[in-house]
Design an enzyme around this catalytic site. Sequence first.
Site, short mmCIF file in Angstrom:
data_model
loop_
_atom_site.label_atom_id
_atom_site.label_comp_id
_atom_site.label_asym_id
_atom_site.label_seq_id
_atom_site.Cartn_x
_atom_site.Cartn_y
_atom_site.Cartn_z
N ARG A 131 -4.75 1.20 -1.28
CA ARG A 131 -4.65 -0.22 -0.96
C ARG A 131 -4.39 -1.12 -2.17
O ARG A 131 -5.06 -0.99 -3.19
CB ARG A 131 -5.93 -0.71 -0.27
CG ARG A 131 -5.80 -2.15 0.23
CD ARG A 131 -7.05 -2.66 0.88
NE ARG A 131 -6.80 -3.97 1.48
CZ ARG A 131 -7.73 -4.87 1.77
NH1 ARG A 131 -9.00 -4.59 1.53
NH2 ARG A 131 -7.41 -6.03 2.29
N SER A 164 -4.77 -4.96 -2.43
CA SER A 164 -5.36 -6.03 -1.62
C SER A 164 -4.56 -7.32 -1.76
O SER A 164 -4.37 -7.84 -2.86
CB SER A 164 -6.81 -6.27 -2.04
OG SER A 164 -7.58 -5.10 -1.88
N ILE A 165 -4.09 -7.84 -0.60
CA ILE A 165 -3.30 -9.07 -0.58
C ILE A 165 -3.94 -10.11 0.34
O ILE A 165 -4.09 -11.26 -0.02
CB ILE A 165 -1.85 -8.78 -0.10
CG1 ILE A 165 -1.18 -7.74 -1.02
CG2 ILE A 165 -1.03 -10.07 -0.06
CD1 ILE A 165 -0.98 -8.18 -2.44
N GLY A 220 15.09 -12.98 -3.98
CA GLY A 220 16.25 -13.47 -3.24
C GLY A 220 17.09 -12.36 -2.64
O GLY A 220 18.21 -12.60 -2.20
N ASP A 248 -4.19 -8.51 8.72
CA ASP A 248 -3.14 -8.21 9.69
C ASP A 248 -3.19 -6.78 10.22
O ASP A 248 -2.59 -6.49 11.24
CB ASP A 248 -1.76 -8.49 9.09
CG ASP A 248 -1.50 -7.72 7.79
OD1 ASP A 248 -2.46 -7.16 7.21
OD2 ASP A 248 -0.34 -7.68 7.34
N CYS A 257 0.82 -1.20 0.00
CA CYS A 257 0.00 0.00 0.00
C CYS A 257 0.86 1.25 0.00
O CYS A 257 2.07 1.21 0.08
CB CYS A 257 -0.91 0.00 1.23
SG CYS A 257 -1.87 -1.51 1.43
#
Length: 630
Positions: free
Chosen positions: A50, A52-53, A364, A100, A2
Amino acid sequence: MCGIAGIFYPATPKPVDPARITAMADAQAHRGPDGSGVWTAPGIGLGHRRLSIIDVAGSPQPMASRDGALTVTYNGEIYNFAELRTELQALGAVFATKGDTEVLLHGWAAWGPAMLDRLNGMFAFALHDARRQCLFLARDRLGVKPLHYVELSDGGLAFASELKGLLAHPLLRRTPDIRAVEDYMAFGYVPDDACLVAGVKKLPAGHSMLIERGKPVPAPGRWWDVDFSRRATGSVKALEEELVARLRDAVTSRMVADVPLGAFLSGGVDSSAVVAFMAEASKRAVKTCTIGFEEAGLDERAYATEIAKRFATEHRERVVAADDFSLIDTLVTAFDEPFADASALATYRVCELARENVTVALSGDGADEAFAGYRRYKFQAAEERVRGLLPASIRSGVFGTLGRCYPKADWAPRPLRAKTTLLALAEDGAEAYARSVGVTTPALRAMLFTTEARHALGGYRAEDRYVRSMRDAPARDALDRAQYADFQHWLPGDILTKADRTSMAVSLEAREPLLDYRLVEFAATLPVSMRLRRGQGKWLMKKAMERYLPRDILYRPKMGFVTPISAWFRGPLADEAAGLARSRLLAETGWFDPHAIERLAADHRAGRAEHGRTLWQLIMLERSMARLFG
């Protein structure tokens, strides 16, 4: 992922115009195309964009607690939010969402600022507490997510994920900072303790600020730091097993998402290790992607394909032309401040490719810093051994004299650049390392800068931050000190800025499992010989991954995203380089000597010297200055 923005008035609760917050948030719409929100109250305004995840349908922001006393706007992911949620529910917390974000509200209510120690994730957030009349700003341990702030002339403190969010505020004075130019010309990026726009600051990695009404705005306080002063005990086998367990946990904890997820795959050790653990944990084929180049010496597609076949991934690749410099203006817009790490071109392209199929991609990034993978660590360790054999006075006299007499050979591989090595041996270890991580040397900067610019700098030197960090590092060894300094400056200023801006520019969330703070803390305790052995960096990590990856992947020479900018300035960009000397914008700053730039470009084009990276710096600086200051 976000974008956040806001304004807080510490002295008196002035009204906040919602339209102003909206403008600051919307300037970062690329960070959050899925939704937006604005919340204001006397003396405070918070904005959010936002992507969205998790809990896609719920968790709107800014988010308020049930009683309305707490409100948060947040950018990031808390990977252990489910465990924290269970712990908070046992304390009586009642959750209304599944994501979360709400954990931050209940965590603050239960633990206050101490909740930061419990968070495992990447984040930057602002939390307003109406009862305490305060605003709490915090940034994750390693600096994966950015946060800029500035004190304005009307007494307000404005903040935003990116500089462009602050630029949307009409009271922000756009004045360039010559010290940030010195920093940028030294390193190729503007470090996190500086900003090209004077007065703007970046909350440092692992820091927080508690701004209370009626009190002056305090300096940020450190809440986490990596400690290289302790050493792990145990056999190689035991430490190898612990490393594998920590790698596995770091990767799997970052695979939680309610949207399509994949990985960047270069075919190097780090991305291949991430894909190996993803494949182990996933019920479906892992989606991977890689960027290839037309030049065989730069192309890693064969290695990426080998790993993709080994783990049966759903693999995609794309070839990028060597003259792919059409992205210059796109990158200038994405980074705001000048950014001259040319690998950003390829990083943007691989993010663009990933976004076609996924919304979250694991990378990575971070293993080189944590496990001593860069070649410069090998050279620094070797040079420090030589320094330890002779007193400083003798080193300075003998090596300094030889270094000054030896011909310069920028074109040669570093082991053959005797002049560079001799001059480094003549210096203190911290001074030498500070120069080794730079792009444009102090001597070349002095030649490029005008007398007025040098006077304005007043003796300020970009390398001093590295010297201070290395001398004050919680460390035992020269390698410890070099890695610690990179964690303070190179990692957040270059690597993580590059990853954040290029991924967010295409609305992709990039996650860095190899920067799990528990993994980083473990790596910092490894004996030097388990990080760097017989010139082999990441020694224990490579040994641990032998059960998963073939030797030709583990022990092949490091390549990385290499962009042929030097060739560009002898070919398609030669006129651009020559035109820098005639740049009206650079001339108006009064900082650069146009004749020196002209000689620089001519010497490079003729092959008399190697100045490709410095010319790239100047072009990116000119474009960024035009965008920031007109």
